[in-house]
Each structure stands twice: as structure tokens, then as C-alpha cells.
Design an enzyme around this catalytic site. Sequence first.
Site, short mmCIF file in Angstrom:
data_model
loop_
_atom_site.label_atom_id
_atom_site.label_comp_id
_atom_site.label_asym_id
_atom_site.label_seq_id
_atom_site.Cartn_x
_atom_site.Cartn_y
_atom_site.Cartn_z
N GLU A 278 -68.94 52.29 -20.56
CA GLU A 278 -70.07 53.21 -20.53
C GLU A 278 -70.21 53.77 -19.14
O GLU A 278 -70.32 53.03 -18.16
CB GLU A 278 -71.36 52.46 -20.92
CG GLU A 278 -72.58 53.35 -21.04
CD GLU A 278 -72.61 54.14 -22.33
OE1 GLU A 278 -73.33 55.16 -22.40
OE2 GLU A 278 -71.89 53.75 -23.28
N GLY A 279 -70.18 55.08 -19.05
CA GLY A 279 -70.35 55.75 -17.77
C GLY A 279 -71.79 56.12 -17.52
O GLY A 279 -72.70 55.72 -18.26
N GLY A 280 -72.04 56.85 -16.47
CA GLY A 280 -73.40 57.22 -16.09
C GLY A 280 -74.05 58.14 -17.09
O GLY A 280 -75.27 58.13 -17.24
N PHE A 281 -73.26 58.96 -17.83
CA PHE A 281 -73.84 59.94 -18.74
C PHE A 281 -73.29 59.82 -20.15
O PHE A 281 -73.43 60.73 -20.94
CB PHE A 281 -73.63 61.36 -18.21
CG PHE A 281 -74.25 61.58 -16.86
CD1 PHE A 281 -75.61 61.70 -16.74
CD2 PHE A 281 -73.47 61.64 -15.73
CE1 PHE A 281 -76.20 61.89 -15.50
CE2 PHE A 281 -74.04 61.84 -14.49
CZ PHE A 281 -75.41 61.96 -14.37
N GLY A 282 -72.66 58.70 -20.47
CA GLY A 282 -72.15 58.52 -21.81
C GLY A 282 -70.93 57.62 -21.84
O GLY A 282 -70.39 57.23 -20.80
N VAL A 284 -66.98 56.26 -22.48
CA VAL A 284 -65.63 56.75 -22.19
C VAL A 284 -64.67 56.11 -23.20
O VAL A 284 -64.73 54.90 -23.44
CB VAL A 284 -65.19 56.39 -20.75
CG1 VAL A 284 -63.79 56.93 -20.47
CG2 VAL A 284 -66.19 56.96 -19.75
N LYS A 298 -64.50 61.59 -21.98
CA LYS A 298 -65.90 61.33 -21.64
C LYS A 298 -66.78 62.04 -22.66
O LYS A 298 -66.73 63.27 -22.80
CB LYS A 298 -66.19 61.87 -20.24
CG LYS A 298 -67.61 61.65 -19.79
CD LYS A 298 -67.89 60.20 -19.52
CE LYS A 298 -69.29 60.01 -18.97
NZ LYS A 298 -69.55 58.61 -18.64
N ASP A 395 -71.45 60.36 -3.99
CA ASP A 395 -71.46 59.04 -4.62
C ASP A 395 -70.09 58.38 -4.53
O ASP A 395 -69.57 57.84 -5.51
CB ASP A 395 -71.91 59.15 -6.08
CG ASP A 395 -72.32 57.79 -6.66
OD1 ASP A 395 -72.72 56.91 -5.88
OD2 ASP A 395 -72.23 57.61 -7.89
#
Length: 592
Positions: A278-282, A284, A298, A395
Site C-alpha cells: 500500500e502506497g501513500g495514495f493507493g 501497488v 499504482k 520527500d
Amino acid sequence: MDQTTRWMLILCDRREVFSFLFFLVTFCVLFYPSIGVTEKTLTFKSIKVNCSSDSFSKGDTTRASLEVLFSSLRSKALRSNSGKEATGSGPGTIYGCFLCQRDLSYDDCQTCIHMAATKLLQSCTSISRGAIWMDYCRLLYSDRNIQGVTDVDGFSSASLHGETNSMKPIEKVSKPTKADNYLRRLMDAPQPTAASDGGGGKKSSSGAMPIMISILAVVLVGTSLYCIYCWRWRKRNAIRRAEIENLRPLSSSDLPLMDLSTIQAATGNFSAENRLGEGGFGPVYRGVLCGGTEVAIKRLSARSRQGVVEFRNEVELIAKLQHRNLVRLLGFCAGKDEKLLIYEYLPNRSLDSYLFDPSKRCQLDWKKRHQIIAGIARGLLYLHEDSLLKVIHRDLKASNVLLDNKMNPKISDFGMAKIFEGEENEVNTGRVVGTFGYMAPEYAIQGIFSVKSDVFSFGVLLLEILSGERNGGSYIQQHGQTLVKHAWQLWTEERATEFMDPLLGDSYPKNEALRCFHVGLLCVQENPDDRPTMSSVVLMLRSDQMPLSPPSEPPSYARSKTPELQMSPIRFSTTTKTHSVNEVTITVVEPR
């Protein structure tokens, strides 16, 4: 078409109107039975009829007299729930009284008395005294004055307006249980204060009006809320449709536009087995295209704060950023409900999965670590100076550096990147995002970021690669200070070799390692003007002949648990995971 219907059609389209009508019909079906209970005609059943053994004297026109008496009592029932009457004169006088349940309407009371009188005429023909209990009323008559008399075959007709205001059976008469219950309800009900003969206004149907008003209010409120929801839903969908239309020109860009069916086939319809993390916006996913090419996909979450405009900028931005130390975007998919980015698949995942795992860190010898440091520096130099756009990553950290099969680093996750236009050198932002521990002090405290902010993050990452330790809370607990402050302490005490990862042993060139350590301290200096540019950093790492200036003390702030830090505007995006996946996200492009 009335005004209400026109208003609904303005707010809602055909599908919404149909949904609303379905809702209204369902509501009426559910609530109509409860409405009907208050409006249906009551059923008046007799409970008990009691006729005395005495008869009127022969020749009396008793039936006509009783009919006149009952007619008078019915008239009184239209004005009051209780009353008395007498008809005739002398010895031929007949007395009567009635009592209705107190919450019974005057119309229903009259109906009940009428049915009771009819029943008495049928049951007690030529009988001088009789009484009847009905479901909602009682009626009695007698050839004696019933005021104060208590021996009418077991019935009491003591003053209808006295303390009990009722007619009740005397103790010697045994009544059925059902009769007792109804009589108790009648006897305990308080009566209107108006005189029995007086006129009072006609009562409305019992309980119907409050219920109807309540239901009407609920329908109006529900209709209003539903129309507001329809309006907001239409507005959101109009914006979404407009944004999707804006994505169409991307199909003519250099990046291929892939259809959703191809992506679903590559990922097994986004199966859990192919989910990398799970990434920052959804999430993978790992996918295999029809040609056998492995890709990382993504899938932007519907809850992501990133919109279609940012998605468009991400595609256009990364399409223009092509460098061997940046993750490569292979294509995208933009549909009505899906926004997907297709990246190259990097089997070795992220740098932190090796660097902070003792079982894997031994695979990072000095040659690989120096290769990773130099590759990250070249990637940042490209973003800052060599690309068509001046991009600040904002980041940079170990989990955002991916490793290919040859352990070459590739910077990823441009979800917080910013583009500088023209001759801008720094920007002051009111929204601070990033990962605490890698943030430059001027950015974390004042919201000012520039290329020197990325330089600071690079310095922290360089020191982590050298030591094999994460600059986080666990390091503070173990050493009493941050990784950066500890590095400075060892530098001032000329014990820099103690900072190096013990797993490296003596298999690394001391001069080259100390030079990297020196460069790292130069990058984490508190004053942004004292930090070198990435072009200088790359040159210092490549050439041993370039002189290095002595570093100044790094900032003293640390990742603490103080309330002040928790109240700061920083959006912490650190993760408790030991390993990371290809958490590529989209870029928020905010030009000034």
C-alpha cells in the site's frame, strides 16, 4: 406542473427523480397502515347486556318512550362524552344515562350510543330497567330516578359528574374478565369539564392530526435532504466528467494510454496475490503485460486527496523526466472510475528493505553503498539543474529509493514534488508535508523549501547508508540524540570511523568513506546557504582533489514526543513498516 415538481427536476435528473419517487412510494407503503389505524371506522361490540326481571305496566307505550329517550341521549353524545336524560311525566317517566371512553370523538361516541340503544331495544323489550356495556361506551335506562340509585340490577348510576363519574357494577354481581377490563378503562378516564348539557366544540379525530403532521414533516425533511444529496451528487459528477474530458489530450502524448482490460488481465483483476503493498495514495500491484514485461501498477485510491488535475500533471511531468536514476513511467490508464500509473518493475524493492534489515544489510558492501549514494546524487542533480523543469522532490528517504536488479538506485514517489518556474530559488508554503527526520529545519519550522531542502534530505540519507541505522525514534532512545547529532559529535571528537556500519568491517577504503561522511555533514548544516548544491555534491563524491570546507553544527531539533511537535502543521508520512514497495504516487504541481 406545480412548483415543487419543477424544483425537483431542476435539482435532480431523470434517474434521481425515479429514485426519489421510489423512496416516496416505499415510505407511503410502510407508513400507510399506521395512518389507517387512526382513520378507520371503529367496531363497537357489546360486552354484556343486563335486563331486569320487572316489566313496564301493561298498556304503556314503552318502546316509543325509550326511542325518544335514546334519541335525546344520542344528541347529547355529540357535545359530551357523558350525560343523562329523562322522558315522560309522573309515574311513566323513564330515566337514562350514558358514558363514553374519554378519548373517543363525539361522532364515535354518538355511534356507540346508537348501537347500544338498538341492542337494548332488541334485548330488553318491555323491561323496566336495562343496561349494556359496549367496547367504548355504556348505556342504561330505568323507570326509577337513577340519581343516587345503586340497585339497577348490579349497576351504579351515581352522579355521572361525581368523583368517580362512572357507572360501575356492585360487588355482588360477577362480571366477565373482558368486561371488567373495559369498564375499568371507562371508569378511570377523566371526563370533559363542560356540563353534560352544555355545548362544547366538536372534537377532532383522536390522535390523527398529530400523526399526520409528524409524517408530513418527516416527508418534507426527507425530501429536502434527498434533493440536497442529489444536487451535490450531480455537482461532483459534473466536475468528474469535466476532469475526465480534460484527460483526453493525454492520449496524444508520448506515453501510451492503456485500456483497463489490459491492466486487469496483467494483474489478475487486481488479485491479492499480485498486491505488492500500500502506497501513500493507493495500492501497488505487480503485473505482467501480454509481451511478458513485468510492471508495477499504482492504483490511485478513490479516497485519495489527489484529483484528476494532479494525475494529469503527474503523467506529463514524469513523461518529461527521463533519467537512469529516476523510476520510469511506462504508461497510464484514465477511465471514469479508475486512475492507474504503470511503472517499470524493480524486483529488489526499496533501499530501506536492505538497509534497515540486519539479515539483508550484509549484502550492501561498500562498493554497492557508494554506487547507491552516487546514483541518488545524480538523480537529484538532474531534477534540480539538468531537466527541462526544476523539480524539488520534498520527500527523499530510503523507502523512496528503489533498486533494480543490479542494485542501481532510482528515485521514486513524486507525490509531494514541486516545480520551480523561472528564477525562483525558494517558496514559502503554508502546508508542510514530508517525513520528519529528513526535513530541513527551515522547511519543518517555517514552511520554506528550496533545492537546499532536498540537499538536507540527501545528507540524512547518506549518513543512514554509512551507518546502517535509521534516523528515527529508536535511534534517539538508544543513543540519546538523533543520528545527525551523533554524527556531528563523533566528527568533533575525531572518531568518525566509529560511525560506520560494523557489518562493513575493514573492507572499505577509509579515505573514501570519511569523505562521504564529510559530505553528509556538509549537507545537513543548519544554514541553507552553507549547504552545497547537488552539482557540488556530485563533484565532491567523484573527485578526491576537490577541497572540502569544514562543516558547521547541524540543527538540534529532534523527533520528540512533545506536545509542541504534535501540534505542528507537519503531515507525518513516516511508516512503521520495515520494508517498502514501489510506492510511486502522483505529483502535486503548484506553480507560483
